[in-house]
Structure formats: structure tokens, C-alpha cells
Design a protein around this motif. Structure first.
Motif, PDB file in Angstrom:
ATOM      1  N   PHE A  26       4.015   1.968   2.381  1.00  0.00           N
ATOM      2  CA  PHE A  26       4.997   2.977   1.988  1.00  0.00           C
ATOM      3  C   PHE A  26       4.348   4.350   2.149  1.00  0.00           C
ATOM      4  N   VAL A  27       4.818   5.108   3.137  1.00  0.00           N
ATOM      5  CA  VAL A  27       4.287   6.447   3.377  1.00  0.00           C
ATOM      6  C   VAL A  27       5.065   7.437   2.517  1.00  0.00           C
ATOM      7  N   GLY A  28       4.353   8.225   1.731  1.00  0.00           N
ATOM      8  CA  GLY A  28       4.980   9.142   0.784  1.00  0.00           C
ATOM      9  C   GLY A  28       5.428  10.432   1.445  1.00  0.00           C
ATOM     10  N   ILE A  29       6.708  10.501   1.820  1.00  0.00           N
ATOM     11  CA  ILE A  29       7.263  11.749   2.364  1.00  0.00           C
ATOM     12  C   ILE A  29       7.213  12.824   1.286  1.00  0.00           C
ATOM     13  N   TYR A  30       7.703  12.484   0.099  1.00  0.00           N
ATOM     14  CA  TYR A  30       7.708  13.451  -1.008  1.00  0.00           C
ATOM     15  C   TYR A  30       6.294  13.927  -1.314  1.00  0.00           C
ATOM     16  N   HIS A  31       5.339  13.006  -1.423  1.00  0.00           N
ATOM     17  CA  HIS A  31       3.982  13.377  -1.838  1.00  0.00           C
ATOM     18  C   HIS A  31       3.287  14.222  -0.770  1.00  0.00           C
ATOM     19  N   THR A  32       3.590  13.979   0.505  1.00  0.00           N
ATOM     20  CA  THR A  32       3.049  14.833   1.563  1.00  0.00           C
ATOM     21  C   THR A  32       3.612  16.240   1.443  1.00  0.00           C
ATOM     22  N   HIS A  33       4.887  16.349   1.117  1.00  0.00           N
ATOM     23  CA  HIS A  33       5.529  17.661   0.952  1.00  0.00           C
ATOM     24  C   HIS A  33       5.013  18.427  -0.260  1.00  0.00           C
ATOM     25  N   GLN A  34       4.267  17.750  -1.125  1.00  0.00           N
ATOM     26  CA  GLN A  34       3.762  18.390  -2.339  1.00  0.00           C
ATOM     27  C   GLN A  34       2.279  18.766  -2.253  1.00  0.00           C
ATOM     28  N   MET A  35       1.689  18.664  -1.070  1.00  0.00           N
ATOM     29  CA  MET A  35       0.264  18.976  -0.929  1.00  0.00           C
ATOM     30  C   MET A  35       0.053  20.492  -0.947  1.00  0.00           C
ATOM     31  N   PRO A  36      -0.721  21.007  -1.906  1.00  0.00           N
ATOM     32  CA  PRO A  36      -0.900  22.468  -2.012  1.00  0.00           C
ATOM     33  C   PRO A  36      -1.597  23.081  -0.805  1.00  0.00           C
ATOM     34  N   GLU A  37      -2.424  22.306  -0.079  1.00  0.00           N
ATOM     35  CA  GLU A  37      -3.073  22.856   1.105  1.00  0.00           C
ATOM     36  C   GLU A  37      -2.082  23.082   2.243  1.00  0.00           C
ATOM     37  N   LEU A  38      -0.928  22.409   2.171  1.00  0.00           N
ATOM     38  CA  LEU A  38       0.134  22.629   3.154  1.00  0.00           C
ATOM     39  C   LEU A  38       1.158  23.630   2.639  1.00  0.00           C
ATOM     40  N   TYR A  39       1.476  23.521   1.342  1.00  0.00           N
ATOM     41  CA  TYR A  39       2.518  24.345   0.731  1.00  0.00           C
ATOM     42  C   TYR A  39       1.975  24.912  -0.587  1.00  0.00           C
ATOM     43  N   PRO A  40       1.413  26.126  -0.570  1.00  0.00           N
ATOM     44  CA  PRO A  40       0.894  26.718  -1.814  1.00  0.00           C
ATOM     45  C   PRO A  40       1.969  26.728  -2.900  1.00  0.00           C
ATOM     46  N   VAL A  47       0.845  -1.187   0.000  1.00  0.00           N
ATOM     47  CA  VAL A  47       0.000   0.000   0.000  1.00  0.00           C
ATOM     48  C   VAL A  47       0.884   1.243   0.000  1.00  0.00           C
ATOM     49  N   PHE A  48       0.505   2.228  -0.810  1.00  0.00           N
ATOM     50  CA  PHE A  48       1.140   3.546  -0.805  1.00  0.00           C
ATOM     51  C   PHE A  48       0.136   4.542  -0.242  1.00  0.00           C
ATOM     52  N   ALA A  49       0.605   5.476   0.597  1.00  0.00           N
ATOM     53  CA  ALA A  49      -0.299   6.461   1.188  1.00  0.00           C
ATOM     54  C   ALA A  49       0.478   7.723   1.522  1.00  0.00           C
ATOM     55  N   TYR A  50      -0.234   8.847   1.604  1.00  0.00           N
ATOM     56  CA  TYR A  50       0.431  10.106   1.962  1.00  0.00           C
ATOM     57  C   TYR A  50      -0.552  11.026   2.673  1.00  0.00           C
ATOM     58  N   GLY A  51      -0.007  12.087   3.265  1.00  0.00           N
ATOM     59  CA  GLY A  51      -0.808  13.073   3.974  1.00  0.00           C
ATOM     60  C   GLY A  51      -0.474  13.090   5.453  1.00  0.00           C
ATOM     61  N   PRO A  52      -0.635  14.246   6.124  1.00  0.00           N
ATOM     62  CA  PRO A  52      -0.258  14.384   7.539  1.00  0.00           C
ATOM     63  C   PRO A  52      -0.928  13.372   8.459  1.00  0.00           C
ATOM     64  N   GLU A  53      -2.201  13.077   8.226  1.00  0.00           N
ATOM     65  CA  GLU A  53      -2.893  12.138   9.111  1.00  0.00           C
ATOM     66  C   GLU A  53      -2.342  10.723   8.929  1.00  0.00           C
ATOM     67  N   ILE A  54      -2.014  10.367   7.693  1.00  0.00           N
ATOM     68  CA  ILE A  54      -1.390   9.064   7.437  1.00  0.00           C
ATOM     69  C   ILE A  54      -0.033   9.002   8.135  1.00  0.00           C
ATOM     70  N   VAL A  55       0.766  10.062   7.970  1.00  0.00           N
ATOM     71  CA  VAL A  55       2.085  10.112   8.609  1.00  0.00           C
ATOM     72  C   VAL A  55       1.936   9.985  10.120  1.00  0.00           C
ATOM     73  N   ARG A  56       0.963  10.686  10.693  1.00  0.00           N
ATOM     74  CA  ARG A  56       0.759  10.641  12.144  1.00  0.00           C
ATOM     75  C   ARG A  56       0.409   9.237  12.607  1.00  0.00           C
ATOM     76  N   GLN A  57      -0.529   8.590  11.931  1.00  0.00           N
ATOM     77  CA  GLN A  57      -0.942   7.247  12.326  1.00  0.00           C
ATOM     78  C   GLN A  57       0.232   6.273  12.297  1.00  0.00           C
ATOM     79  N   VAL A  58       0.987   6.317  11.217  1.00  0.00           N
ATOM     80  CA  VAL A  58       2.092   5.376  11.055  1.00  0.00           C
ATOM     81  C   VAL A  58       3.238   5.692  12.014  1.00  0.00           C
TER      82      VAL A  58
END
Length: 493
Positions: A374-388, A70-81
Motif C-alpha cells: 500500500f503506497v501512501g499517496i496522502y503520506h507522501t503529500h505530507q512530507m515537509p521536505e516536499l511541502y513546507p 506493507v505500507f510505504a511512502y515517499g517519491p522514490e517508493i512511488v517511482r519504484q512501484v
């Protein structure tokens, strides 16, 4: 009579190739460009996706009954894992090959190669991390400043204005020298060699796809070469540990400190095999990530001359051409912002791999025991709601944002955050400050820059750059860049 119970199938959505060949092609696509392939899957299926619908894939786990990936990303996913480390466990860096550790006498080094903190979980991980912490105390880290400065100066002396260098290779050798000096107390020299080089070669062979497809100990095959390399490494490391035991009172490298480490309660220390595992992982995690962070930062500065000019102004005003002292590092805010933004937009470690130790839920989906995540560090860093405007290299954004560790985590997050994060930041700052004051680096025209890698993200064809004496000619156009890097960063046309 014992019966085997097959793992439950995954309910996470994902591609459903009709044949094993189709699934194999997806595995190959992930191996060639894990970031780009996962981006396509996320766009089609959402922030949590399976490599294969229904499961049945295995990229990382040595368990033959792995239920899927499984691949996943986002702050809540990162927090859970990151916070449920008893559920989301780590696995040795050797991945699937770790399962072959008991096959023969030649495979015995697999019991500790690539294990270290990466392969420990629960109470054992906590105990070992506590034993290792003194070697990464701030005061101890800062004591390595002079070694890093001396090795950087030695490397910079070898660069010649007017020549074209692969700066990824220059940074790789420099960080390897730093790693071997600080870990083992030995400098491998400007040409490389010794334990550090053998470690690098073994890690390179481990990343060869044919090793996974043909794991047979036969001459001519990568697996045979790999076992030979880690066997030789074992012999050299055991000899080094024996020498260190006789000079323990005067040596202050990491290995010497780990040999001396004792548990506060029962007085136990690390066994020789445990020492081998920890030092090997520290070397791999340390120099590879720092090397790529430096390389990508140099690339981004070459493409953003105004940022490079402002950074040089800051360095000159504080350092006046000298290497930074520890105190001066805190007086270089733009340098820190440049590094943080570089590691956000081109994360040196794009993924954080875990394996579920029990059935659990993630992102609204049930995951059976043994699922690879696999938690996506890169993909979390690319979320526009976090980083316009996330594809824009903008160090100034760090003047106004303060993301949580789950929103920004180049060194992971939670109780398993990288033990060497402080050392890595100091090393990167020192090297960049010295290099940028001395040279201006310009990417060769029409260079092709493709990112590749799963464990670390590196430029596939290297980073060919013209070396100029620092002349402040930043107004020169960066030149056209080709390759998949253009899918990740907004670059001048």
C-alpha cells in the motif's frame, strides 16, 4: 505429488502482536482510520513498515498464501512501484472476495465486478487501456461539459438558503448523476435510482467488514445481499448493453464508445463481461473520488474565508455569475490551485494498492512474491521536505512549486495514471465554479469531522453545512471543528 511452498516471511519491521486477537485489532484499527494508524506506524518504524512483523497478514489479496502487508511512502517508493508495473500488479476492487468468484452460479458476476483496468495487468491492460482511450480524449471529455452544467444547475435549484444540508451527500448524488449520464447516457434524477444507485449500494455492501468475516451466502448476511445486488446489476447492465447496440450510431456516452472500440491490429473488441467490468470500475473510481474531492474542498474553503473570498473574486471577474465555458476554465488559476491543494492535503484516494508478482526489493527490504504493498499517496503529500508546513492549506504554494508525478499523485502515476483524471478535474472545476457563485456554505458550529476509509477518504459523519445565498460575508468566524480532521489540517481554533 504436488506440494505447496509457503511464502517467505517478511523482513520489513512492524508491530509484533503476541496473539491473533492483537493482530485482528490492528486490522480493525487500520480499517477505521487507515491514515492515522499508518501515521503512527511510520513514526515508529520508518517510511516502510509491515502491518505485522514477519508477515502473515492479508487485507487486499485474494491469494490465501499472501505473505504479508506493507505500507510505504515517499517519491522514490512511488517511482519504484509506479514504473515497475510488471512487478507491482493491480488487483480487482473486490479484493479478497474476488477469490470466491467460482463458488456458485450466484458468485459468477465476481469474475468481472470491480475488475476493469484495476484487475488487468501486462499486455492485456495495455490493450484494454488503448481501446478505452478514445472515450477519454480531450475533445470527447469536453463534450460532456453541457451535461455536467445542466445536472449541477438542477442540483443547485434544490438547495434552499437557510437550510442545513449534508454536502457530502449532495455531492455524492450529483457526481453519481454525472457518472450515470456520461457513462450510460441516462440521468438517474434528483432522487437517485436505477443502475447508478444499484452500483452504489453494491459498493457500499462490499465495504461492510462483516462481509469479509462472514462470507456465506445465507439470507440476512451482507455477502448474500452483495451477491443479490451484483446479480441484479448484471441483468440490468446486460439489458442496457443490448439496447445500446441498437442505438450505437447516435449515442456518445462512454459505454457506447466502448462497445464500438476495436483493436487497430486484429480488430477485436471488448467482450460483454469486459464491458461490465470496465464500466463498473469507471463508475466507482469516478464518482466516489470526485464526490470526496468536492466535499473536502468545500470544507477547506469554509475554514479559510480569505481564500474563499479571493476565489469568488476570480470567479466573478471571469464568469459574471454564469457557468464556465471550456475556454474559461483555463482563465481560473486560483480555482485550479485550490483544487490541487485540497487534493494534496486531504487526498480523496489515500492509498495505491499493489501486489508483487515476483520477489523484489523496496526501500532496502526484500519482498516475497504476493506481498501486498500500500503506497501512501496522502503520506507522501505530507512530507515537509516536499511541502513546507504540509498541514497548512495554502493554495498559493502552487504559484512557486512544480512537483513531479512521484511527489504529487492524487490520480496515481506512471503508465497506470487514472484514465479519467482530465474528466475529473473538469467536473470538479465546473461544479465548484457554479456552486460558489450562488451559495456561501458555512460548517455548522462544533461539527465533528472524522475522515475514514481505505479505498477513498470520506467524512465519516457527513459534512453538515448551512446554506446561505452568496452574500460575501466571509468575515464570519468558521467555528470550532472537532474530530480527527484536526490531526491532518491546521484549522482556526
Amino acid at each position: 505429488m504436488l506440494t505447496s511452498v509457503r511464502p517467505q516471511s517478511l523482513s520489513v519491521p512492524g508491530p509484533n502482536p503476541k496473539t491473533e486477537l492483537g493482530h485482528l485489532l490492528n486490522v480493525i484499527r487500520f480499517g477505521q482510520d487507515s491514515i492515522g494508524f499508518a501515521r503512527q506506524l511510520f513514526q515508529q518504524y520508518g517510511p516502510i513498515v509491515a502491518l505485522r512483523s514477519g508477515g502473515g497478514s492479508n487485507l487486499y489479496s485474494s491469494d490465501p498464501n499472501c505473505p504479508g502487508t506493507v505500507f510505504a511512502y515517499g517519491p522514490e517508493i512511488v517511482r519504484q512501484v509506479a514504473t515497475q508495473h510488471e512487478i507491482y500488479t493491480k488487483h480487482p476492487l473486490s479484493g479478497r472476495i474476488y477469490g470466491r468468484r467460482n463458488e456458485s452460479n450466484r458468485s459468477q458476476p465476481l469474475k468481472h465486478f470491480g475488475v476493469g483496468l484495476f484487475g488487468l495487468n501486462g499486455d492485456v491492460h495495455r490493450q484494454h487501456r488503448q481501446l478505452m482511450m478514445p472515450a477519454f480524449h480531450r475533445q470527447q471529455i469536453e463534450s460532456y461539459r453541457d451535461d455536467i452544467v445542466a445536472l449541477t444547475a438542477s442540483t443547485l435549484e434544490q438547495l434552499r438558503p437557510g437550510q442545513v444540508c449534508d454536502m457530502s451527500e449532495v455531492m455524492r448524488l450529483l457526481t453519481m448523476r454525472v457518472a450515470t449520464k456520461t457513462l450510460f447516457g441516462e440521468d438517474i434524477g434528483e432522487a437517485g435510482g436505477g443502475i447508478g444507485q444499484l452500483l452504489q449500494e453494491a459498493l457500499g455492501t462490499l465495504g461492510t467488514p462483516l462481509l469479509l468475516f462472514f462470507p456465506f451466502d445465507l439470507p440476512g448476511l451482507p455477502y448474500h445481499r452483495f451477491l443479490t445486488q451484483i446479480g441484479q446489476l448484471d441483468d440490468l447492465m446486460r439489458q442496457l448493453i443490448d439496447r445500446k447496440r441498437h442505438t450505437i450510431d447516435r449515442d456518445r456516452d462512454v459505454l457506447s464508445m466502448l462497445i464500438q472500440a476495436r483493436d487497430e491490429v486484429d480488430g477485436t473488441g471488448l467482450s460483454e463481461d469486459e464491458l461490465l467490468g470496465h464500466v463498473g470500475v469507471l463508475f466507482a473510481a469516478g464518482h466516489e473520488t470526485s464526490s470526496n474531492a468536492l466535499t473536502w474542498t468545500l470544507f477547506l474553503l469554509s475554514q479559510h474565508p480569505s481564500v474563499a473570498a479571493d476565489l469568488l473574486d476570480e470567479l466573478d471577474s471571469v464568469l459574471h455569475g454564469a457557468a464556465p465555458t471550456i475556454a474559461q476554465l483555463s482563465q481560473l488559476p486560483l480555482l485550479e490551485r485550490v483544487i490541487k491543494e485540497s487534493m494534496r492535503i486531504l487526498s480523496p484516494v489515500p492509498w495505491n494498492g499493489r501486489i508483487t508478482s515476483k520477489p523484489t526489493e523496496l526501500g532496502g527490504y526484500f519482498l516475497p512474491e504476493g506481498t501486498e504493498v500500500f503506497v501512501g499517496i496522502y503520506h507522501t503529500h505530507q512530507m515537509p521536505e516536499l511541502y513546507p508546513n504540509p498541514s497548512v492549506f495554502s493554495p498559493q504554494r502552487w504559484e512557486t512549486i512544480a512537483p513531479s508525478m512521484y511527489e504529487y499523485n492524487p490520480f496515481s502515476a506512471g503508465s497506470r495514471v487514472c484514465i479519467g483524471a482530465g474528466f475529473a478535474m473538469m467536473e470538479i472545476k465546473l461544479i465548484l465554479a457554479m456552486l460558489l457563485q450562488r451559495y456561501r456554505l458555512q460548517l455548522i458550529p462544533n461539527a465533528r469531522i472524522d475522515q475514514a476509509g481505505v479505498i477513498v477518504m470520506a467524512p465519516k459523519q457527513g459534512m453538515p453545512m448551512h446554506i446561505h445565498q452568496q452574500d460575501r460575508q466571509f468575515e464570519q468566524k468558521p467555528g470550532t471543528v472537532r474530530g480527527n480532521i484536526r490531526e491532518m489540517v491546521q484549522l482556526p481554533t
